[in-house]
Motif scaffolding. Structure first.
Motif, PDB file in Angstrom:
ATOM      1  N   LEU A 258     -39.334  41.668  18.534  1.00  0.00           N
ATOM      2  CA  LEU A 258     -38.833  40.628  19.427  1.00  0.00           C
ATOM      3  C   LEU A 258     -38.491  41.199  20.795  1.00  0.00           C
ATOM      4  O   LEU A 258     -38.726  40.557  21.830  1.00  0.00           O
ATOM      5  CB  LEU A 258     -37.600  39.958  18.816  1.00  0.00           C
ATOM      6  CG  LEU A 258     -37.807  39.175  17.519  1.00  0.00           C
ATOM      7  CD1 LEU A 258     -36.481  38.594  17.032  1.00  0.00           C
ATOM      8  CD2 LEU A 258     -38.835  38.064  17.692  1.00  0.00           C
ATOM      9  N   TRP A 259     -37.941  42.405  20.825  1.00  0.00           N
ATOM     10  CA  TRP A 259     -37.552  43.009  22.101  1.00  0.00           C
ATOM     11  C   TRP A 259     -38.756  43.363  22.974  1.00  0.00           C
ATOM     12  O   TRP A 259     -38.615  43.519  24.183  1.00  0.00           O
ATOM     13  CB  TRP A 259     -36.709  44.249  21.850  1.00  0.00           C
ATOM     14  CG  TRP A 259     -35.391  43.951  21.219  1.00  0.00           C
ATOM     15  CD1 TRP A 259     -34.691  42.790  21.255  1.00  0.00           C
ATOM     16  CD2 TRP A 259     -34.599  44.852  20.432  1.00  0.00           C
ATOM     17  NE1 TRP A 259     -33.514  42.898  20.553  1.00  0.00           N
ATOM     18  CE2 TRP A 259     -33.429  44.148  20.031  1.00  0.00           C
ATOM     19  CE3 TRP A 259     -34.746  46.186  20.030  1.00  0.00           C
ATOM     20  CZ2 TRP A 259     -32.439  44.738  19.259  1.00  0.00           C
ATOM     21  CZ3 TRP A 259     -33.764  46.772  19.259  1.00  0.00           C
ATOM     22  CH2 TRP A 259     -32.613  46.060  18.882  1.00  0.00           C
ATOM     23  N   SER A 260     -39.931  43.521  22.351  1.00  0.00           N
ATOM     24  CA  SER A 260     -41.126  43.884  23.117  1.00  0.00           C
ATOM     25  C   SER A 260     -41.779  42.673  23.780  1.00  0.00           C
ATOM     26  O   SER A 260     -42.721  42.825  24.553  1.00  0.00           O
ATOM     27  CB  SER A 260     -42.148  44.565  22.196  1.00  0.00           C
ATOM     28  OG  SER A 260     -42.696  43.632  21.267  1.00  0.00           O
ATOM     29  N   ARG A 261     -41.279  41.489  23.492  1.00  0.00           N
ATOM     30  CA  ARG A 261     -41.865  40.257  23.996  1.00  0.00           C
ATOM     31  C   ARG A 261     -41.061  39.683  25.165  1.00  0.00           C
ATOM     32  O   ARG A 261     -39.975  40.176  25.498  1.00  0.00           O
ATOM     33  CB  ARG A 261     -41.947  39.224  22.866  1.00  0.00           C
ATOM     34  CG  ARG A 261     -42.903  39.600  21.746  1.00  0.00           C
ATOM     35  CD  ARG A 261     -42.721  38.683  20.547  1.00  0.00           C
ATOM     36  NE  ARG A 261     -42.638  37.278  20.946  1.00  0.00           N
ATOM     37  CZ  ARG A 261     -42.151  36.317  20.170  1.00  0.00           C
ATOM     38  NH1 ARG A 261     -41.719  36.605  18.937  1.00  0.00           N
ATOM     39  NH2 ARG A 261     -42.098  35.068  20.593  1.00  0.00           N
ATOM     40  N   ASP A 262     -41.593  38.644  25.766  1.00  0.00           N
ATOM     41  CA  ASP A 262     -40.883  37.936  26.820  1.00  0.00           C
ATOM     42  C   ASP A 262     -39.582  37.367  26.274  1.00  0.00           C
ATOM     43  O   ASP A 262     -39.570  36.635  25.276  1.00  0.00           O
ATOM     44  CB  ASP A 262     -41.768  36.809  27.355  1.00  0.00           C
ATOM     45  CG  ASP A 262     -41.021  35.889  28.302  1.00  0.00           C
ATOM     46  OD1 ASP A 262     -40.730  36.330  29.426  1.00  0.00           O
ATOM     47  OD2 ASP A 262     -40.698  34.749  27.898  1.00  0.00           O
ATOM     48  N   GLY A 263     -38.475  37.683  26.935  1.00  0.00           N
ATOM     49  CA  GLY A 263     -37.167  37.312  26.410  1.00  0.00           C
ATOM     50  C   GLY A 263     -36.920  35.825  26.366  1.00  0.00           C
ATOM     51  O   GLY A 263     -36.354  35.309  25.396  1.00  0.00           O
ATOM     52  N   GLN A 264     -37.336  35.098  27.401  1.00  0.00           N
ATOM     53  CA  GLN A 264     -37.118  33.662  27.375  1.00  0.00           C
ATOM     54  C   GLN A 264     -37.946  33.011  26.280  1.00  0.00           C
ATOM     55  O   GLN A 264     -37.494  32.069  25.633  1.00  0.00           O
ATOM     56  CB  GLN A 264     -37.449  33.021  28.731  1.00  0.00           C
ATOM     57  CG  GLN A 264     -37.203  31.511  28.735  1.00  0.00           C
ATOM     58  CD  GLN A 264     -36.818  30.960  30.080  1.00  0.00           C
ATOM     59  OE1 GLN A 264     -36.511  31.708  30.999  1.00  0.00           O
ATOM     60  NE2 GLN A 264     -36.814  29.637  30.204  1.00  0.00           N
ATOM     61  N   GLY A 265     -39.161  33.548  26.036  1.00  0.00           N
ATOM     62  CA  GLY A 265     -39.972  33.031  24.939  1.00  0.00           C
ATOM     63  C   GLY A 265     -39.312  33.257  23.593  1.00  0.00           C
ATOM     64  O   GLY A 265     -39.344  32.391  22.716  1.00  0.00           O
ATOM     65  N   VAL A 266     -38.697  34.432  23.418  1.00  0.00           N
ATOM     66  CA  VAL A 266     -37.989  34.726  22.172  1.00  0.00           C
ATOM     67  C   VAL A 266     -36.793  33.795  22.002  1.00  0.00           C
ATOM     68  O   VAL A 266     -36.543  33.281  20.908  1.00  0.00           O
ATOM     69  CB  VAL A 266     -37.543  36.203  22.133  1.00  0.00           C
ATOM     70  CG1 VAL A 266     -36.609  36.454  20.934  1.00  0.00           C
ATOM     71  CG2 VAL A 266     -38.739  37.128  22.065  1.00  0.00           C
ATOM     72  N   LEU A 267     -36.067  33.556  23.080  1.00  0.00           N
ATOM     73  CA  LEU A 267     -34.918  32.662  22.985  1.00  0.00           C
ATOM     74  C   LEU A 267     -35.371  31.245  22.636  1.00  0.00           C
ATOM     75  O   LEU A 267     -34.751  30.577  21.795  1.00  0.00           O
ATOM     76  CB  LEU A 267     -34.132  32.668  24.291  1.00  0.00           C
ATOM     77  CG  LEU A 267     -32.886  31.783  24.335  1.00  0.00           C
ATOM     78  CD1 LEU A 267     -31.947  32.078  23.177  1.00  0.00           C
ATOM     79  CD2 LEU A 267     -32.160  31.947  25.670  1.00  0.00           C
ATOM     80  N   SER A 268     -36.442  30.789  23.239  1.00  0.00           N
ATOM     81  CA  SER A 268     -36.967  29.463  22.918  1.00  0.00           C
ATOM     82  C   SER A 268     -37.371  29.384  21.451  1.00  0.00           C
ATOM     83  O   SER A 268     -37.082  28.400  20.762  1.00  0.00           O
ATOM     84  CB  SER A 268     -38.155  29.150  23.817  1.00  0.00           C
ATOM     85  OG  SER A 268     -38.685  27.880  23.527  1.00  0.00           O
ATOM     86  N   GLU A 269     -38.021  30.425  20.944  1.00  0.00           N
ATOM     87  CA  GLU A 269     -38.412  30.479  19.535  1.00  0.00           C
ATOM     88  C   GLU A 269     -37.181  30.473  18.633  1.00  0.00           C
ATOM     89  O   GLU A 269     -37.176  29.828  17.565  1.00  0.00           O
ATOM     90  CB  GLU A 269     -39.237  31.740  19.295  1.00  0.00           C
ATOM     91  CG  GLU A 269     -39.644  31.991  17.866  1.00  0.00           C
ATOM     92  CD  GLU A 269     -40.383  33.320  17.748  1.00  0.00           C
ATOM     93  OE1 GLU A 269     -41.583  33.356  18.041  1.00  0.00           O
ATOM     94  OE2 GLU A 269     -39.735  34.330  17.364  1.00  0.00           O
ATOM     95  N   THR A 270     -36.141  31.174  19.048  1.00  0.00           N
ATOM     96  CA  THR A 270     -34.906  31.237  18.264  1.00  0.00           C
ATOM     97  C   THR A 270     -34.235  29.872  18.202  1.00  0.00           C
ATOM     98  O   THR A 270     -33.725  29.460  17.144  1.00  0.00           O
ATOM     99  CB  THR A 270     -33.953  32.290  18.862  1.00  0.00           C
ATOM    100  OG1 THR A 270     -34.619  33.557  18.906  1.00  0.00           O
ATOM    101  CG2 THR A 270     -32.691  32.421  18.035  1.00  0.00           C
ATOM    102  N   VAL A 271     -34.230  29.164  19.307  1.00  0.00           N
ATOM    103  CA  VAL A 271     -33.684  27.805  19.316  1.00  0.00           C
ATOM    104  C   VAL A 271     -34.455  26.924  18.334  1.00  0.00           C
ATOM    105  O   VAL A 271     -33.856  26.181  17.533  1.00  0.00           O
ATOM    106  CB  VAL A 271     -33.722  27.219  20.736  1.00  0.00           C
ATOM    107  CG1 VAL A 271     -33.456  25.705  20.708  1.00  0.00           C
ATOM    108  CG2 VAL A 271     -32.710  27.910  21.630  1.00  0.00           C
TER     109      VAL A 271
END
Length: 284
Positions: A258-271
């Motif tokens: 997850l840390w290697s990816r775009d952070g906003q994309g990860v946050l959106s996925e987490t939501v």
């Protein structure tokens, strides 16, 4: 229920998207309608404590927890003094950031020691000094039990029962527990301990993460994205709510992928994972 209403108690722990700077994290939360953040001391110190407090306050975000205090198991007297002083500093930082909850990772066995009982006793001794100070600053201490695989090097408190045995020596307004699904999902005694914590007013924080296997080398950074593993997240939420918990629900993921990816994309996925897998009536 609208998405904003569904996210009313949602919080993202900073480590979930640690690739984002603090301004980037705040911006991403604002864009996605995330109302809460759990912060970590090291990036806060790097950015500046007062500067961080103003940043999140101006954005209208709630700081749900500060991670972390603890590491209270040292034997050597000077090391114990340093640990107490550092935890007092963490309490002060939590107060400045406007959160009422400092999460404690209690500490592992000191080098060369095999005395679990002694290590837990030293935690209780440290809490006797720290709990009144925390109360004077309007901060609660939340003891987080970690999975037993971390007992040797990170946390000798492995179960909610052990955490509550420590917490119940002090007023509930001063010391309680943090329930993290990643660490307790395997324990068939945990539901009864959640009820015990609820009856005592000691459910101070609740965190979600999934359990996926195989674990990575080093095991620390193997937390799964919500819905990708073995944990029935919706049931755990129902358990803590049934015990009276109505506070923030914080997602804390340590994951190299997850840390290697775009952070906003990860946050959106987490939501999306939270809405689907943790909320009542979410998609199966």
């Amino acid at each position: 229920m609208s998405e904003s209403e569904s996210l009313a108690r949602f919080s993202v722990n900073q480590m979930t998207v640690k690739q984002l700077s603090l301004p980037e994290l705040v911006s991403a939360c604002t864009d996605l309608g995330v109302p809460g953040v759990g912060l970590w001391r090291e990036p806060v110190q790097s950015y500046g404590l007062e500067r961080t407090a103003k940043l999140v306050r101006d954005a209208g975000l709630t700081v749900t927890t500060l991670c972390r205090g603890g590491f209270l198991t040292a034997i050597e007297p000077h090391a114990r003094v340093r640990a107490i002083d550092d935890n007092r500093a963490a309490i002060d930082e939590a107060a400045t950031l406007g959160t009422d909850t400092l999460v404690l990772v209690s500490g592992g066995l000191p080098a060369g020691s095999k005395d679990l009982h002694g290590a837990r006793s030293r935690i209780a001794e440290a809490l006797a000094e720290l709990a009144p100070y925390a109360a004077s600053r309007g901060v609660r201490l939340a003891i987080e039990p970690l999975h037993p695989m971390f007992a040797s090097d990170r946390c000798v408190v492995s179960t909610l029962a052990q955490a509550l045995d420590l917490a119940e020596r002090f007023p509930a307004s001063q010391v309680g527990v943090c329930v993290d699904t990643y660490h307790v999902w395997w324990d068939d005694r945990a539901p009864a301990q959640i009820d015990r914590a609820g009856r005592g007013g000691r459910l101070h924080a609740f965190q979600l993460a999934d359990w996926v296997t195989p674990l990575p080398e080093g095991v620390l950074n193997g937390r799964g994205q919500l819905g990708e593993g073995s944990v029935d997240l919706r049931s755990w939420r129902a358990l803590v709510e049934g015990a009276g918990y109505g506070g923030p629900i914080e997602v804390e993921l340590f994951n190299e992928g997850l840390w290697s990816r775009d952070g906003q994309g990860v946050l959106s996925e987490t939501v999306r994972g939270y809405l689907r897998h943790a909320l009542p009536g979410g998609a199966p």
